[in-house]
Design an enzyme around this catalytic site. Structure first.
Site, PDB file in Angstrom:
ATOM      1  N   THR A  20      12.053   0.046  -1.412  1.00 50.40           N
ATOM      2  CA  THR A  20      13.010  -0.618  -0.571  1.00 50.40           C
ATOM      3  C   THR A  20      14.114  -0.839  -1.306  1.00 50.40           C
ATOM      4  O   THR A  20      14.963  -2.011  -0.979  1.00 50.40           O
ATOM      5  CB  THR A  20      12.288  -1.929  -0.133  1.00 50.40           C
ATOM      6  OG1 THR A  20      12.072  -2.595  -1.460  1.00 50.40           O
ATOM      7  CG2 THR A  20      11.143  -1.900   0.529  1.00 50.40           C
ATOM      8  N   TRP A  21      14.396  -0.078  -2.407  1.00 46.86           N
ATOM      9  CA  TRP A  21      15.764  -0.138  -3.057  1.00 46.86           C
ATOM     10  C   TRP A  21      16.860  -0.137  -1.974  1.00 46.86           C
ATOM     11  O   TRP A  21      16.806   0.924  -1.358  1.00 46.86           O
ATOM     12  CB  TRP A  21      15.766   0.636  -4.386  1.00 46.86           C
ATOM     13  CG  TRP A  21      17.030   0.634  -5.304  1.00 46.86           C
ATOM     14  CD1 TRP A  21      17.739  -0.616  -5.480  1.00 46.86           C
ATOM     15  CD2 TRP A  21      17.789   1.460  -5.974  1.00 46.86           C
ATOM     16  NE1 TRP A  21      18.843  -0.444  -6.272  1.00 46.86           N
ATOM     17  CE2 TRP A  21      18.737   0.980  -6.674  1.00 46.86           C
ATOM     18  CE3 TRP A  21      17.407   3.058  -6.137  1.00 46.86           C
ATOM     19  CZ2 TRP A  21      19.614   1.611  -7.483  1.00 46.86           C
ATOM     20  CZ3 TRP A  21      18.168   3.516  -6.985  1.00 46.86           C
ATOM     21  CH2 TRP A  21      19.243   2.838  -7.614  1.00 46.86           C
ATOM     22  N   TYR A  56      16.350  -6.475  -6.279  1.00 51.68           N
ATOM     23  CA  TYR A  56      17.103  -5.664  -5.060  1.00 51.68           C
ATOM     24  C   TYR A  56      17.857  -6.383  -4.197  1.00 51.68           C
ATOM     25  O   TYR A  56      17.211  -7.261  -3.504  1.00 51.68           O
ATOM     26  CB  TYR A  56      15.983  -4.827  -4.238  1.00 51.68           C
ATOM     27  CG  TYR A  56      15.223  -3.908  -5.134  1.00 51.68           C
ATOM     28  CD1 TYR A  56      15.791  -3.300  -6.448  1.00 51.68           C
ATOM     29  CD2 TYR A  56      14.198  -3.233  -4.759  1.00 51.68           C
ATOM     30  CE1 TYR A  56      15.040  -2.409  -6.993  1.00 51.68           C
ATOM     31  CE2 TYR A  56      13.444  -2.265  -5.641  1.00 51.68           C
ATOM     32  CZ  TYR A  56      13.831  -2.002  -6.646  1.00 51.68           C
ATOM     33  OH  TYR A  56      13.202  -1.001  -7.415  1.00 51.68           O
ATOM     34  N   GLN A 167       5.511   2.010 -13.253  1.00 49.90           N
ATOM     35  CA  GLN A 167       6.219   2.585 -12.134  1.00 49.90           C
ATOM     36  C   GLN A 167       7.423   3.386 -13.181  1.00 49.90           C
ATOM     37  O   GLN A 167       8.064   2.504 -13.839  1.00 49.90           O
ATOM     38  CB  GLN A 167       6.701   1.528 -11.516  1.00 49.90           C
ATOM     39  CG  GLN A 167       7.620   1.946 -10.329  1.00 49.90           C
ATOM     40  CD  GLN A 167       8.104   1.184  -9.285  1.00 49.90           C
ATOM     41  OE1 GLN A 167       9.209   1.144  -8.885  1.00 49.90           O
ATOM     42  NE2 GLN A 167       7.137   0.134  -8.972  1.00 49.90           N
ATOM     43  N   LEU A 198      12.080  11.653  -4.706  1.00 46.44           N
ATOM     44  CA  LEU A 198      13.074  12.603  -3.986  1.00 46.44           C
ATOM     45  C   LEU A 198      14.404  12.739  -4.871  1.00 46.44           C
ATOM     46  O   LEU A 198      15.348  12.975  -4.238  1.00 46.44           O
ATOM     47  CB  LEU A 198      13.149  12.375  -2.625  1.00 46.44           C
ATOM     48  CG  LEU A 198      11.964  12.367  -1.676  1.00 46.44           C
ATOM     49  CD1 LEU A 198      12.088  11.843  -0.263  1.00 46.44           C
ATOM     50  CD2 LEU A 198      11.223  13.510  -1.869  1.00 46.44           C
TER      51      LEU A 198
HETATM   52  P1  NAP Z   1      14.143   8.081  -3.312  1.00 50.37           P
HETATM   53  O1  NAP Z   1      12.933   7.572  -2.701  1.00 50.37           O
HETATM   54  O2  NAP Z   1      13.929   9.280  -4.338  1.00 50.37           O
HETATM   55  O3  NAP Z   1      15.205   8.774  -2.479  1.00 50.37           O
HETATM   56  C1  NAP Z   1      15.632   7.985  -1.293  1.00 50.37           C
HETATM   57  C2  NAP Z   1      16.671   8.673  -0.424  1.00 50.37           C
HETATM   58  O4  NAP Z   1      16.075   9.761   0.053  1.00 50.37           O
HETATM   59  C3  NAP Z   1      17.215   8.037   0.346  1.00 50.37           C
HETATM   60  O5  NAP Z   1      18.768   8.245   0.617  1.00 50.37           O
HETATM   61  C4  NAP Z   1      16.570   8.482   1.854  1.00 50.37           C
HETATM   62  O6  NAP Z   1      17.408   8.526   3.055  1.00 50.37           O
HETATM   63  C5  NAP Z   1      16.497   9.792   1.332  1.00 50.37           C
HETATM   64  N1  NAP Z   1      15.164  10.339   2.132  1.00 50.37           N
HETATM   65  C6  NAP Z   1      13.741   9.681   2.217  1.00 50.37           C
HETATM   66  N2  NAP Z   1      12.877  10.681   2.752  1.00 50.37           N
HETATM   67  C7  NAP Z   1      13.582  11.970   2.866  1.00 50.37           C
HETATM   68  C8  NAP Z   1      13.081  12.999   3.440  1.00 50.37           C
HETATM   69  N3  NAP Z   1      12.173  13.206   3.889  1.00 50.37           N
HETATM   70  N4  NAP Z   1      13.896  13.924   3.545  1.00 50.37           N
HETATM   71  C9  NAP Z   1      15.344  13.792   2.864  1.00 50.37           C
HETATM   72  N5  NAP Z   1      15.884  12.765   2.488  1.00 50.37           N
HETATM   73  C10 NAP Z   1      14.797  11.820   2.386  1.00 50.37           C
HETATM   74  O7  NAP Z   1      15.107   7.265  -4.300  1.00 50.37           O
HETATM   75  P2  NAP Z   1      14.835   5.732  -4.609  1.00 50.37           P
HETATM   76  O8  NAP Z   1      15.087   4.931  -3.548  1.00 50.37           O
HETATM   77  O9  NAP Z   1      15.744   5.447  -5.811  1.00 50.37           O
HETATM   78  O10 NAP Z   1      13.426   5.560  -5.077  1.00 50.37           O
HETATM   79  C11 NAP Z   1      12.159   5.224  -4.246  1.00 50.37           C
HETATM   80  C12 NAP Z   1      11.753   3.801  -4.482  1.00 50.37           C
HETATM   81  O11 NAP Z   1      11.487   3.622  -5.917  1.00 50.37           O
HETATM   82  C13 NAP Z   1      12.911   2.734  -4.625  1.00 50.37           C
HETATM   83  O12 NAP Z   1      13.129   2.356  -3.260  1.00 50.37           O
HETATM   84  C14 NAP Z   1      12.566   1.440  -5.381  1.00 50.37           C
HETATM   85  O13 NAP Z   1      11.337   0.579  -4.512  1.00 50.37           O
HETATM   86  C15 NAP Z   1      11.714   2.404  -6.393  1.00 50.37           C
HETATM   87  N6  NAP Z   1      12.518   2.223  -7.565  1.00 50.37           N
HETATM   88  C16 NAP Z   1      12.098   1.822  -8.860  1.00 50.37           C
HETATM   89  C17 NAP Z   1      12.946   1.536  -9.841  1.00 50.37           C
HETATM   90  C18 NAP Z   1      12.415   0.767 -11.123  1.00 50.37           C
HETATM   91  O14 NAP Z   1      13.283   0.923 -12.260  1.00 50.37           O
HETATM   92  N7  NAP Z   1      11.179   0.551 -10.999  1.00 50.37           N
HETATM   93  C19 NAP Z   1      14.185   2.519 -10.080  1.00 50.37           C
HETATM   94  C20 NAP Z   1      14.562   3.043  -8.857  1.00 50.37           C
HETATM   95  C21 NAP Z   1      13.725   3.072  -7.815  1.00 50.37           C
HETATM   96  P3  NAP Z   1      17.253   7.497   3.976  1.00 50.37           P
HETATM   97  O15 NAP Z   1      17.146   6.043   3.436  1.00 50.37           O
HETATM   98  O16 NAP Z   1      18.366   7.541   4.834  1.00 50.37           O
HETATM   99  O17 NAP Z   1      15.888   7.793   4.891  1.00 50.37           O
END
Ligand code: NAP
Length: 266
Positions: A20-21, A56, A167, A198
């Protein structure tokens, strides 16, 4: 949906959860409703692991989650995080209470230390985490962005509980944890929660063999999530606000590829 044990807790969570970032950031009207709807739809599709953090959108991501889970708390496994600048004892306790208030719930299922902070003794942080477990505000303790040595130190500072997950970034573009954190998680029975699986939406699509997308009728993103979670210890938390993305992600582990096929990716 496939479900896996979180750490060694006996608790089953969905292999594909929901990140949910950037939720709680609104650039057009109705965006909050769209985000809430996406999370609700994800829950309907069986993705019961929802990851958020106090950091977030300055707490507004937790408020989006609160609205999405209203009336169905028992179906959801909520993971949140305390920020690295809140790791002194009293700050951990007050951060947790503030997250509970924003989330509208009485306990957080997995409370994670978002990043290590070398200027705060881990013993102090973990003491507070353990108090939160004892008072019923938190069920399980996790870490994030910790090296194996830092995880060992965190675990050694706990007397009645254990760290159940780390994580960490893990994706096609960032596979290095396979040689470092993942072997530790396998040996110690911790979950590796793969964040940015992703590559924040820019995963290297050209590295996905067409033979696999055709054989399994999967999109490249589905193949990536299937590959990231090919080890039993891994859970992934892609973020998707777009409903088509969300549905793709929910179905990404409906079938499993063979080890030989996985070896052709990456
Ligand atoms: P991600 O999940 O790798 O990528 C998210 C992006 O990919 C969004 O732009 C989304 O677009 C797109 N997407 C999602 N599903 C898709 C699909 N099936 N096909 C094509 N594009 C797709 O990146 P993230 O948000 O950085 O990482 C996920 C989660 O990990 C975060 O939301 C957060 O909860 C957590 N996180 C944790 C840390 C930490 O330090 N612990 C750091 C970063 C992230 P749409 O939104 O338009 O669908």
């Amino acid at each position: 949906m496939e479900y896996r044990e979180l750490g060694h807790t006996g608790e089953k969570v969905s292999t594909i959860g929901m990140g949910t970032w950037k939720m709680g950031v609104y650039t057009h009207p109705n965006q909050k409703a769209v985000q809430v709807y996406a999370l609700r739809h994800g829950l309907e599709l069986g993705m019961n692991l929802v990851d958020t953090a106090e950091m977030y959108a300055a707490g507004r991501s937790e408020e989006v989650v609160a609205e999405a889970i209203r009336g169905q708390r028992d179906k959801v496994f909520i993971a949140s995080k305390v920020s690295p600048d809140h790791l002194h004892h009293d700050d951990v306790i007050s951060s947790c209470h503030a997250s509970l208030r924003r989330l509208g719930i009485s306990h957080i299922d997995l409370y994670q230390v978002h990043w290590p902070n070398p200027s705060v003794p881990i013993r102090e942080t973990m003491g507070a985490m353990e108090e939160l477990v004892q008072s019923g505000k938190v069920r399980y303790i996790g870490v994030s962005n910790f090296s194996n040595e830092q995880t060992d130190e965190a675990r050694a500072a706990l007397s009645k509980s254990d760290v159940v997950a780390n994580q960490i970034v893990y994706s096609l573009g960032n596979p290095s944890v396979e040689k470092t954190i993942l072997p530790y998680c396998e040996r110690e029975k911790l979950s590796l929660i793969a964040y940015s699986p992703l590559d924040q939406g820019s995963f290297p699509e050209s590295r996905i063999p067409r033979a696999l997308t055709a054989k399994y009728r999967m999109t490249p993103a589905q193949v990536v999530l299937n590959w990231v979670t090919r080890n039993e210890r891994v859970l992934a938390i892609p973020k998707a606000a777009d409903l088509a993305h969300l549905e793709e992600n929910a179905r990404s582990v409906d079938a499993r590829m063979t080890p030989t096929e996985y070896a052709t990716i990456g």
